[in-house]
Design a protein around this motif. Sequence first.
Motif, PDB file in Angstrom:
ATOM      1  N   ARG A  11     -39.260  -6.067  11.042  1.00 19.69           N
ATOM      2  CA  ARG A  11     -39.820  -7.021  10.098  1.00 19.69           C
ATOM      3  C   ARG A  11     -40.911  -6.385   9.248  1.00 19.69           C
ATOM      4  O   ARG A  11     -41.962  -5.992   9.763  1.00 19.69           O
ATOM      5  CB  ARG A  11     -40.397  -8.238  10.842  1.00 19.69           C
ATOM      6  CG  ARG A  11     -39.352  -9.182  11.392  1.00 19.69           C
ATOM      7  CD  ARG A  11     -38.664  -9.957  10.261  1.00 19.69           C
ATOM      8  NE  ARG A  11     -37.502 -10.685  10.740  1.00 19.69           N
ATOM      9  CZ  ARG A  11     -36.270 -10.192  10.788  1.00 19.69           C
ATOM     10  NH1 ARG A  11     -36.045  -8.970  10.358  1.00 19.69           N
ATOM     11  NH2 ARG A  11     -35.263 -10.917  11.227  1.00 19.69           N
ATOM     12  N   ASP A  12     -40.619  -6.271   7.934  1.00 18.51           N
ATOM     13  CA  ASP A  12     -41.593  -5.793   6.943  1.00 18.51           C
ATOM     14  C   ASP A  12     -42.241  -4.476   7.373  1.00 18.51           C
ATOM     15  O   ASP A  12     -43.457  -4.287   7.223  1.00 18.51           O
ATOM     16  CB  ASP A  12     -42.667  -6.854   6.688  1.00 18.51           C
ATOM     17  CG  ASP A  12     -42.080  -8.136   6.119  1.00 18.51           C
ATOM     18  OD1 ASP A  12     -41.217  -8.034   5.230  1.00 18.51           O
ATOM     19  OD2 ASP A  12     -42.486  -9.227   6.562  1.00 18.51           O
ATOM     20  N   VAL A  13     -41.446  -3.569   7.893  1.00 19.46           N
ATOM     21  CA  VAL A  13     -41.972  -2.303   8.408  1.00 19.46           C
ATOM     22  C   VAL A  13     -42.138  -1.300   7.270  1.00 19.46           C
ATOM     23  O   VAL A  13     -41.230  -1.089   6.463  1.00 19.46           O
ATOM     24  CB  VAL A  13     -41.041  -1.732   9.499  1.00 19.46           C
ATOM     25  CG1 VAL A  13     -41.376  -0.273   9.797  1.00 19.46           C
ATOM     26  CG2 VAL A  13     -41.173  -2.566  10.765  1.00 19.46           C
ATOM     27  N   SER A  14     -43.306  -0.690   7.210  1.00 18.73           N
ATOM     28  CA  SER A  14     -43.591   0.395   6.280  1.00 18.73           C
ATOM     29  C   SER A  14     -44.171   1.562   7.050  1.00 18.73           C
ATOM     30  O   SER A  14     -44.781   1.389   8.113  1.00 18.73           O
ATOM     31  CB  SER A  14     -44.581  -0.042   5.196  1.00 18.73           C
ATOM     32  OG  SER A  14     -44.026  -1.056   4.379  1.00 18.73           O
ATOM     33  N   LYS A  15     -43.966   2.770   6.508  1.00 21.03           N
ATOM     34  CA  LYS A  15     -44.522   3.958   7.116  1.00 21.03           C
ATOM     35  C   LYS A  15     -44.941   4.921   6.018  1.00 21.03           C
ATOM     36  O   LYS A  15     -44.149   5.284   5.140  1.00 21.03           O
ATOM     37  CB  LYS A  15     -43.488   4.641   8.030  1.00 21.03           C
ATOM     38  CG  LYS A  15     -43.981   5.949   8.642  1.00 21.03           C
ATOM     39  CD  LYS A  15     -45.185   5.753   9.561  1.00 21.03           C
ATOM     40  CE  LYS A  15     -45.660   7.058  10.170  1.00 21.03           C
ATOM     41  NZ  LYS A  15     -46.842   6.865  11.035  1.00 21.03           N
ATOM     42  N   SER A  16     -46.214   5.336   6.074  1.00 21.39           N
ATOM     43  CA  SER A  16     -46.754   6.283   5.103  1.00 21.39           C
ATOM     44  C   SER A  16     -47.224   7.541   5.814  1.00 21.39           C
ATOM     45  O   SER A  16     -47.769   7.486   6.920  1.00 21.39           O
ATOM     46  CB  SER A  16     -47.920   5.666   4.336  1.00 21.39           C
ATOM     47  OG  SER A  16     -47.487   4.546   3.586  1.00 21.39           O
ATOM     48  N   ILE A  23     -41.078   4.754   4.453  1.00 26.42           N
ATOM     49  CA  ILE A  23     -40.376   3.489   4.663  1.00 26.42           C
ATOM     50  C   ILE A  23     -41.133   2.417   3.901  1.00 26.42           C
ATOM     51  O   ILE A  23     -42.362   2.315   4.009  1.00 26.42           O
ATOM     52  CB  ILE A  23     -40.285   3.115   6.155  1.00 26.42           C
ATOM     53  CG1 ILE A  23     -39.521   4.183   6.949  1.00 26.42           C
ATOM     54  CG2 ILE A  23     -39.634   1.748   6.339  1.00 26.42           C
ATOM     55  CD1 ILE A  23     -38.055   4.260   6.651  1.00 26.42           C
ATOM     56  N   GLU A  24     -40.402   1.585   3.171  1.00 21.21           N
ATOM     57  CA  GLU A  24     -41.035   0.613   2.283  1.00 21.21           C
ATOM     58  C   GLU A  24     -40.590  -0.804   2.629  1.00 21.21           C
ATOM     59  O   GLU A  24     -39.462  -1.211   2.344  1.00 21.21           O
ATOM     60  CB  GLU A  24     -40.668   0.918   0.820  1.00 21.21           C
ATOM     61  CG  GLU A  24     -41.297  -0.009  -0.199  1.00 21.21           C
ATOM     62  CD  GLU A  24     -42.803   0.164  -0.307  1.00 21.21           C
ATOM     63  OE1 GLU A  24     -43.529  -0.843  -0.280  1.00 21.21           O
ATOM     64  OE2 GLU A  24     -43.231   1.322  -0.396  1.00 21.21           O
ATOM     65  N   SER A  25     -41.470  -1.574   3.311  1.00 21.00           N
ATOM     66  CA  SER A  25     -41.254  -3.014   3.576  1.00 21.00           C
ATOM     67  C   SER A  25     -39.815  -3.302   4.008  1.00 21.00           C
ATOM     68  O   SER A  25     -39.129  -4.134   3.415  1.00 21.00           O
ATOM     69  CB  SER A  25     -41.606  -3.838   2.334  1.00 21.00           C
ATOM     70  OG  SER A  25     -42.950  -3.640   1.973  1.00 21.00           O
ATOM     71  N   MET A 211     -29.270   3.616   3.365  1.00 23.27           N
ATOM     72  CA  MET A 211     -30.679   3.743   3.012  1.00 23.27           C
ATOM     73  C   MET A 211     -30.871   4.735   1.869  1.00 23.27           C
ATOM     74  O   MET A 211     -30.124   5.694   1.725  1.00 23.27           O
ATOM     75  CB  MET A 211     -31.497   4.195   4.231  1.00 23.27           C
ATOM     76  CG  MET A 211     -31.495   3.202   5.376  1.00 23.27           C
ATOM     77  SD  MET A 211     -32.563   3.740   6.756  1.00 23.27           S
ATOM     78  CE  MET A 211     -34.188   3.729   5.961  1.00 23.27           C
ATOM     79  N   SER A 212     -31.905   4.475   1.068  1.00 22.49           N
ATOM     80  CA  SER A 212     -32.287   5.385  -0.011  1.00 22.49           C
ATOM     81  C   SER A 212     -33.741   5.119  -0.347  1.00 22.49           C
ATOM     82  O   SER A 212     -34.147   3.962  -0.494  1.00 22.49           O
ATOM     83  CB  SER A 212     -31.416   5.161  -1.251  1.00 22.49           C
ATOM     84  OG  SER A 212     -31.826   5.999  -2.313  1.00 22.49           O
ATOM     85  N   GLY A 213     -34.527   6.194  -0.439  1.00 18.46           N
ATOM     86  CA  GLY A 213     -35.924   6.051  -0.822  1.00 18.46           C
ATOM     87  C   GLY A 213     -36.742   5.145   0.080  1.00 18.46           C
ATOM     88  O   GLY A 213     -37.643   4.450  -0.392  1.00 18.46           O
ATOM     89  N   GLY A 214     -36.430   5.148   1.382  1.00 20.70           N
ATOM     90  CA  GLY A 214     -37.187   4.337   2.327  1.00 20.70           C
ATOM     91  C   GLY A 214     -36.818   2.868   2.346  1.00 20.70           C
ATOM     92  O   GLY A 214     -37.470   2.070   3.021  1.00 20.70           O
ATOM     93  N   LYS A 215     -35.752   2.503   1.630  1.00 18.53           N
ATOM     94  CA  LYS A 215     -35.319   1.112   1.575  1.00 18.53           C
ATOM     95  C   LYS A 215     -33.862   0.999   2.011  1.00 18.53           C
ATOM     96  O   LYS A 215     -33.112   1.975   1.975  1.00 18.53           O
ATOM     97  CB  LYS A 215     -35.464   0.556   0.153  1.00 18.53           C
ATOM     98  CG  LYS A 215     -36.900   0.545  -0.360  1.00 18.53           C
ATOM     99  CD  LYS A 215     -36.965  -0.018  -1.776  1.00 18.53           C
ATOM    100  CE  LYS A 215     -38.404  -0.037  -2.297  1.00 18.53           C
ATOM    101  NZ  LYS A 215     -38.488  -0.581  -3.676  1.00 18.53           N
ATOM    102  N   VAL A 216     -33.493  -0.203   2.417  1.00 17.80           N
ATOM    103  CA  VAL A 216     -32.101  -0.481   2.758  1.00 17.80           C
ATOM    104  C   VAL A 216     -31.417  -1.073   1.532  1.00 17.80           C
ATOM    105  O   VAL A 216     -31.852  -2.098   1.004  1.00 17.80           O
ATOM    106  CB  VAL A 216     -31.997  -1.450   3.957  1.00 17.80           C
ATOM    107  CG1 VAL A 216     -30.559  -1.920   4.143  1.00 17.80           C
ATOM    108  CG2 VAL A 216     -32.466  -0.773   5.231  1.00 17.80           C
ATOM    109  N   LEU A 217     -30.352  -0.413   1.082  1.00 18.91           N
ATOM    110  CA  LEU A 217     -29.616  -0.890  -0.092  1.00 18.91           C
ATOM    111  C   LEU A 217     -28.612  -1.972   0.270  1.00 18.91           C
ATOM    112  O   LEU A 217     -28.408  -2.922  -0.482  1.00 18.91           O
ATOM    113  CB  LEU A 217     -28.884   0.272  -0.755  1.00 18.91           C
ATOM    114  CG  LEU A 217     -29.736   1.460  -1.210  1.00 18.91           C
ATOM    115  CD1 LEU A 217     -28.849   2.542  -1.807  1.00 18.91           C
ATOM    116  CD2 LEU A 217     -30.787   1.017  -2.215  1.00 18.91           C
TER     117      LEU A 217
END
Length: 367
Positions: A11-16, A23-25, A211-217
């Motif tokens: 849920r709304d996971v991000s990683k920097s 990983i973006e939201s 996935m692409s660019g830290g997001k799920v397409l």
Amino acid sequence: MTSADSFISIRDVSKSFGTFRAIESLSMDIARGEFFSLLGASGCGKTTLLRMLAGFESTSSGEISIDGQPMSDVPPHHRPVNMVFQSYAIFPHLNVRDNIAYGLRRHKLARARRNEMVDEMLDLIKLPGYGDRKANELSGGQRQRIALARALILRPKVLLLDEPLGALDKQLREQMQLELRALQRQVGITFVFVTHDQEEALTLSDRIAVMSGGKVLQVDTPSGLYEAPRTREVASFIGNMNFFRGTVRRNGAATGAIDTEGLGAIPVPAETLTAPDGAEVQVALRPEKFALSPDRPDDGAMSVQGHLTTTAYLGERSHYYIRIAGKSEPIAVSSPNLARFNGGSSQSDTPVWLSWSPQSIVVLDAD
């Protein structure tokens, strides 16, 4: 699937990492007992997500839960997961039995029980009697099976697999794909599998997250991703695809068409056209959706004449590249090598006919 069916909830996971957002939201759900694959090119974030599931990386924000339990404060060795790596990580100084039993050391089991559990695993991975073999006496496929057995002997709720077949040659890799799928069905636990190989993901998975660019397409079944991609990026990544610029033309409440470059007007049921009249779209067609013949089809199928530019013979099938009027780049066509059309002997610039069914097209947004 609904969140109520979720076994792994993200849920709304991000990683920097510093200023880099890996990983973006990201949010998605994985069902109990599902073979779920994370598919994408290098750097898309799939391994980072797997490591967060394992607890090797912490989340920058958001929450991961497994079987209803939040994992944020749970260290890796207390999580109900185990992991298999591409490098096998077999201990060279231990024999097969001790490699498989390695994780059982902290459970203080009697030797007889440990040996019984190892023998069960050896039967499961189809290597009975291999307990006394040394690591250097094993093939690559056997080492990977030992790594699987070592992870499964602890009976985790989730098995995480980070490109575990990547070091194997093509023939062995295909064999291991079938064995891995059968093994997952037999043990019945949730597998989360990372790969950059589209064919491998399609072969193994119940569902796939591209996935692409830290997001799920897109998250879908293998057939859903292949037959009904929702974006050009997904359509391009899963297999090969031909794209044609098009314009929506609505003829009435029940009928419509898309005027395309090269293929002409393709009839489309109005209910499948979400774009308004006059909107720019993309029409996508897989190479194998085209039929190729030396003569114009007489069965009423949609068709267009073109000229052969290049042929690539691949044994069971051939790839053809066809130039048609109105389109700058050639169309890719994939066809089994049947006697009805022996394209392998055709010369460049040979006239050919392409035909297709309107039901095989995919309509995508113009961007």
